[in-house]
Structure formats: C-alpha cells, structure tokens
Design an enzyme around this catalytic site. Structure first.
Site, PDB file in Angstrom:
ATOM      1  N   LYS A 101      73.811  45.173  52.038  1.00 54.23           N
ATOM      2  CA  LYS A 101      72.521  45.294  52.727  1.00 54.23           C
ATOM      3  C   LYS A 101      71.606  44.253  52.113  1.00 54.23           C
ATOM      4  O   LYS A 101      71.770  43.889  50.941  1.00 54.23           O
ATOM      5  CB  LYS A 101      71.933  46.693  52.508  1.00 54.23           C
ATOM      6  CG  LYS A 101      70.913  47.096  53.541  1.00 54.23           C
ATOM      7  CD  LYS A 101      71.530  47.643  54.815  1.00 54.23           C
ATOM      8  CE  LYS A 101      70.482  47.790  55.892  1.00 54.23           C
ATOM      9  NZ  LYS A 101      70.976  48.488  57.081  1.00 54.23           N
ATOM     10  N   ASP A 161      68.330  45.044  61.149  1.00 61.11           N
ATOM     11  CA  ASP A 161      67.860  46.374  60.722  1.00 61.11           C
ATOM     12  C   ASP A 161      66.374  46.370  61.068  1.00 61.11           C
ATOM     13  O   ASP A 161      65.940  45.580  61.935  1.00 61.11           O
ATOM     14  CB  ASP A 161      68.110  46.581  59.210  1.00 61.11           C
ATOM     15  CG  ASP A 161      67.884  48.030  58.768  1.00 61.11           C
ATOM     16  OD1 ASP A 161      68.767  48.863  58.991  1.00 61.11           O
ATOM     17  OD2 ASP A 161      66.804  48.336  58.223  1.00 61.11           O
TER      18      ASP A 161
HETATM   19  P1  NDP Z   1      63.171  48.497  64.470  1.00 61.99           P
HETATM   20  O1  NDP Z   1      62.458  47.553  63.587  1.00 61.99           O
HETATM   21  O2  NDP Z   1      63.686  48.025  65.761  1.00 61.99           O
HETATM   22  O3  NDP Z   1      62.263  49.774  64.745  1.00 61.99           O
HETATM   23  C1  NDP Z   1      61.774  50.564  63.708  1.00 61.99           C
HETATM   24  C2  NDP Z   1      60.905  51.657  64.289  1.00 61.99           C
HETATM   25  O4  NDP Z   1      60.576  52.573  63.261  1.00 61.99           O
HETATM   26  C3  NDP Z   1      59.575  51.136  64.839  1.00 61.99           C
HETATM   27  O5  NDP Z   1      59.150  51.943  65.886  1.00 61.99           O
HETATM   28  C4  NDP Z   1      58.663  51.259  63.625  1.00 61.99           C
HETATM   29  O6  NDP Z   1      57.279  51.384  63.942  1.00 61.99           O
HETATM   30  C5  NDP Z   1      59.155  52.556  63.021  1.00 61.99           C
HETATM   31  N1  NDP Z   1      58.899  52.532  61.585  1.00 61.99           N
HETATM   32  C6  NDP Z   1      59.392  51.653  60.680  1.00 61.99           C
HETATM   33  N2  NDP Z   1      58.910  51.910  59.447  1.00 61.99           N
HETATM   34  C7  NDP Z   1      58.102  52.980  59.607  1.00 61.99           C
HETATM   35  C8  NDP Z   1      57.328  53.732  58.717  1.00 61.99           C
HETATM   36  N3  NDP Z   1      57.278  53.432  57.401  1.00 61.99           N
HETATM   37  N4  NDP Z   1      56.633  54.793  59.217  1.00 61.99           N
HETATM   38  C9  NDP Z   1      56.694  55.096  60.547  1.00 61.99           C
HETATM   39  N5  NDP Z   1      57.408  54.400  61.431  1.00 61.99           N
HETATM   40  C10 NDP Z   1      58.107  53.374  60.970  1.00 61.99           C
HETATM   41  O7  NDP Z   1      64.359  49.093  63.560  1.00 61.99           O
HETATM   42  P2  NDP Z   1      65.703  49.806  64.040  1.00 61.99           P
HETATM   43  O8  NDP Z   1      65.450  50.623  65.240  1.00 61.99           O
HETATM   44  O9  NDP Z   1      66.767  48.798  64.050  1.00 61.99           O
HETATM   45  O10 NDP Z   1      66.005  50.748  62.791  1.00 61.99           O
HETATM   46  C11 NDP Z   1      65.480  52.082  62.695  1.00 61.99           C
HETATM   47  C12 NDP Z   1      66.303  52.864  61.691  1.00 61.99           C
HETATM   48  O11 NDP Z   1      67.676  52.897  62.101  1.00 61.99           O
HETATM   49  C13 NDP Z   1      66.304  52.327  60.267  1.00 61.99           C
HETATM   50  O12 NDP Z   1      66.416  53.404  59.367  1.00 61.99           O
HETATM   51  C14 NDP Z   1      67.597  51.527  60.219  1.00 61.99           C
HETATM   52  O13 NDP Z   1      68.080  51.359  58.891  1.00 61.99           O
HETATM   53  C15 NDP Z   1      68.514  52.423  61.044  1.00 61.99           C
HETATM   54  N6  NDP Z   1      69.691  51.785  61.604  1.00 61.99           N
HETATM   55  C16 NDP Z   1      69.577  50.715  62.430  1.00 61.99           C
HETATM   56  C17 NDP Z   1      70.705  50.150  62.979  1.00 61.99           C
HETATM   57  C18 NDP Z   1      70.639  49.051  63.990  1.00 61.99           C
HETATM   58  O14 NDP Z   1      71.692  48.722  64.555  1.00 61.99           O
HETATM   59  N7  NDP Z   1      69.490  48.484  64.268  1.00 61.99           N
HETATM   60  C19 NDP Z   1      72.046  50.634  62.616  1.00 61.99           C
HETATM   61  C20 NDP Z   1      72.050  51.843  61.826  1.00 61.99           C
HETATM   62  C21 NDP Z   1      70.899  52.356  61.315  1.00 61.99           C
HETATM   63  P3  NDP Z   1      56.298  50.142  63.635  1.00 61.99           P
HETATM   64  O15 NDP Z   1      56.656  49.117  64.655  1.00 61.99           O
HETATM   65  O16 NDP Z   1      54.936  50.704  63.772  1.00 61.99           O
HETATM   66  O17 NDP Z   1      56.606  49.704  62.229  1.00 61.99           O
END
Ligand code: NDP
Length: 441
Positions: free
Chosen positions: A123, A163
C-alpha cells in the site's frame, strides 16, 4: 530449538495506532490455528508477516499553478510478496501517515490471499490533497511522485492501484509518468482508464463485489437483497457503484455521504439520480452540500447511521462507524453490514453487531472484488488480449462467492451464526503461512 506455545505473539510496538487495531483483530482470530500448528509458531509466521518486507519513504516536491513550491511525503509499504508481486492501492489524502499505510498494507495481505489470485500485498500514498487542485497541479504532483516510486515498482515486482483520492485521472497521470521514465508499456498499475490498458468493470468492481458479498450473507440467513433498505456512506468510487448495484438488485438506496454530510432519499435513489451523482462527483468533483434533486435532503455534518435500514454498507473511510452508531443501526433493524471501505467499523461496533446477531462482513473479504479485478487487469495486460465486461463480471461473481464460502468454512460452526471476521482471517492467514513455510527463512 524454540518451544512452541499457543500464546499469540506480542504485536509490534505501534500502540494506539490503526495498524495495532488491525493487527489485534487478526491475531485474536488465530489462537486455535496457531495452537494446531506449532511449527508455524516456532517459525514465527505471524510476527514475520506483521513486519513489512520494507517501507520506502520519499519527498515529493511539486509546483502549483502560481509557481509556488510544495513539499509532500510519499510512501510505499511493501508488506509481503509471498503469494505474488506486491499489490495494493495508493491513497492521496492529507490524513495519510506511515501508520495509515501500514494498517492498509496489513489488511491487504489477507484480502489478496482470499482472492485466490497470485497477489502479494502493499500500500502506498501521500499526504497530498487532490481536492481543489487543478488537473495540471494533480498531473505535476503525479509526475513528481512517480519519479520517486518508479525504481521500486514493476509488473512482476510491485503493482500499485487507486484508493482514496486516486481514481482514473490520477492512475492515468501516474501511468503516463511511469511510461515516460521507463519507455515500457505494461501492467505496472491497475485501475487504468480503459483506453490505456484498463480492464472492463474495474471501476465498478469494489462496489459491485461488496454488494455481491452482502447478498451472499443475506442468502446464507435465508434473506435476499430485493426490497431491502440500504444505508451507504461515502460518495466515491466504492460507494457510488455499491449504490448502483444495490439498485440493480432491487434494493432501495437511502443514503450517500461525504466528509461534509449525508444525502437522504426516503424513496430510494433512482438510477438517473445515481448516474447524475457519478458525473457530479467523478467529473465535476462537486460537494454533496451543493447537490439538489427531487426527494433528496442534505443533512450537514450528519452521518448515515441514524437512518432505519436493513443493510448498511460503510464505504468511506476507516473508523467511521462506532459503537453508538452500531447500536442505533441495530435498534433501527439492521440485519447485515458489509464493509466496502477498509476497517470502517470500530472494534466496539463490530462487537455490538456480533452480540446482536447482525451478519458482519469485514472489508478484507467484502471489498476484495476491487483488488481481484485488478488481478484480472494484470492478466489482461500480460496476455495483451482485452477481456470483455462479461468475462470480468462472471469471474468477479465467482470470486465473491468463493470468498464467502471460505469465510463460512473457517468462521462457521454447526447451528452458530457465521463469524466472518474469524473466517476471513483464518482463510487468509493459512494461505500466507503455508507459503512462508514452503519458502523457508
Ligand atoms: P474515493 O476517494 O473515491 O471516495 C472516498 C469517499 O469517502 C468520499 O466520498 C470522501 O468524502 C469520503 N471520505 C474520505 N475520507 C473521509 C473522512 N475522513 N470522513 C468522511 N468521509 C470521508 O475513495 P474510494 O471510494 O476508492 O475508497 C473508499 C474506501 O474503500 C477506502 O477505505 C478505501 O481504502 C476502500 N477501498 C477502495 C477500493 C477501490 O477499488 N477504490 C478497493 C478496496 C477498498 P470527501 O470527498 O468529502 O473526502
């Protein structure tokens, strides 16, 4: 010779950290497995796994549109290559520290083992915040980041992906930078846009896979997803495609959120609204506070967990759902929770779900469809023959069914509810331990 005991080894010193939290969750599941395998204890398999093969840390210097110079930190945690090349995403978010990436790399090792594909674990990322930056600034940052990362990665060595904060745009820029540095076109990054080597369905895969896992959990309880009310947090890659898949499978998606607040749609979001939100978040990069649509209300600084629902899919970030929020979901009738994000539920929340008999799918199992489909992208890049959407979809569905079955096999007991946390940890650990023993010290 070392005497084998059934005690869990003391975790590496990182007290109070995210890594410590993730480590303890795994270690607590492994007592019976370690007791049954004294040779694994003597070989100190768990401690060796917990210590990453290496952590690379570097400075990233880049220039903004006004010519001002910025300095960020970058890291790559190469956790283990026992099962294949290091594999795991890059996170760009101001909260990123080495501890964040150590926890994510540790989770990744078990998740990747569960996919059944030849994938090691890693990671990486940076404390860079892409929010509010122009495309040109993100591009310059990605070039500077890759200038440092490139010597450490390669299609057979380490294959990063996206991510939080790293989507198709960032992966495209990173891949362009890698290509200019090495003059090589290959499967060094996954999550690439389709036209430059990406695999069909990778964008959707984590969200779709999470919903497939939730569906299997429900079916195992004699329930179905059809007609269920679902609360989802986040509105990024995972959340949006989880919402789309829920809708396709007859469920009602009541909520999405971002770090500013939550949108609630009592009637359930329509496919048109989900499409509009995809464009709004992925292309226009808008905030939910500025989104308006008939039947949709915005609640500032409120998370989705107070809404009455049968299924909850936390898809935003770590530790976003705590014990009191779990209690409120339980009081409101939740029967299944599947983690689309990595470790979004606190240990207290997980304990409450277990006590209440709520089926709980941990991220390392429920969201493994994303990295699994990245594995398909690596195969496609090596073969140099594009996979069709239906190739990927079929394999993703089979993979999620197999992961669910492994969790039931290792976490089930006659007449007992399935402990998916225990099942996922034992199934993943067993593969890693066997590989470590086969390769010697
Ligand atoms: P994105 O950046 O596309 O989206 C993240 C989302 O989560 C946004 O809506 C963001 O809101 C919100 N968010 C992030 N940090 C915070 C916070 N501290 N408090 C509240 N809301 C928050 O990321 P992903 O959708 O790719 O990833 C989301 C999760 O899924 C993570 O835990 C990641 O590790 C996990 N994951 C992702 C994979 C992938 O293929 N993308 C695979 C497996 C797991 P805002 O825009 O306001 O920050």
């Amino acid at each position: 010779m070392t005497t084998a005991t059934a005690t869990i080894p003391a975790p590496p010193a990182h007290s109070g950290s995210l890594f410590q939290q993730a480590y303890e969750e795994v270690a607590e599941s492994l007592d019976s497995v370690l007791a049954a395998h004294p040779a694994w204890q003597a070989a100190r398999v768990l401690e060796r796994l917990a210590e990453p093969d290496r952590i690379i840390r570097f400075r990233v210097t880049w220039t903004d549109d006004k010519g001002a110079i910025h300095i960020n930190r970058g890291w790559r945690v190469q956790q283990t290559n026992l099962l294949g090349p290091y594999k795991g995403g890059l996170r760009f978010h101001p909260s990123v520290t080495e501890d964040t990436l150590r926890f994510l790399a540790w989770e990744q090792a078990f998740k990747n083992a569960l996919t059944g594909l030849p994938l090691g674990a890693g990671k990486g990322g940076s404390d860079f915040d892409p929010k509010g930056k122009s495309d040109a600034e993100v591009n310059r940052f990605c070039n500077a980041f890759m200038a440092e990362l490139q010597p450490q990665i390669g299609p057979d060595r380490d294959v990063p992906a996206g991510d939080i904060g790293v989507g198709g745009r960032e992966v495209g820029y990173l891949y362009g930078a890698y290509m200019r540095l090495t003059r090589e076109h290959g499967g060094v990054l996954t999550g690439k846009p389709l036209g430059i080597g990406g695999v069909a369905l990778r964008t959707e895969a984590t969200g779709y896979g999470t919903v497939a896992f939730a569906r299997h959990m429900l079916e195992h309880k004699g329930e179905s997803l059809d007609g269920k009310k679902v609360a989802i947090s986040g509105s990024g890659n995972v959340a949006l495609y989880a919402a789309e898949r829920c809708k396709q499978q007859g469920a009602k998606v009541l909520t999405l959120s971002d770090s500013g607040g939550t949108i609630v749609c009592e009637a359930g979001l329509s496919q048109d609204q989900i499409d509009e939100l995809k464009n709004y978040k992925e292309v226009q990069r808008g905030r939910l506070s500025d989104y308006s649509s008939p039947g949709v209300e915005y609640h500032h600084q409120i998370d989705p967990w107070g809404v009455a629902c049968e299924v909850a899919l936390p898809c935003a970030t770590q530790n976003e759902l705590d014990g009191s929020e779990a209690a409120s979901l339980i009081a409101n009738g939740v029967i299944a929770v599947a983690e689309g994000a990595n470790m979004p539920c606190t240990p207290d929340a997980v304990e409450k779900f277990a006590e209440a008999g709520v089926a709980f799918g941990p991220g390392k199992a429920a969201n493994a469809g994303g990295v699994g489909t990245s594995g398909f992208e690596m195969s496609q890049n090596s073969l140099r023959i594009p996979w069709t959407r239906s190739d990927t979809e079929q394999r993703l569905e089979t993979m999620m069914a197999n992961i669910h079955a492994s969790c039931v096999e290792h976490g089930g007991g006659k007449g007992k509810a399935v402990d998916y946390v225990r099942g996922a940890n034992i199934a993943g650990f067993t593969k890693l331990a066997e590989a470590m023993m086969q390769m010697g010290v």
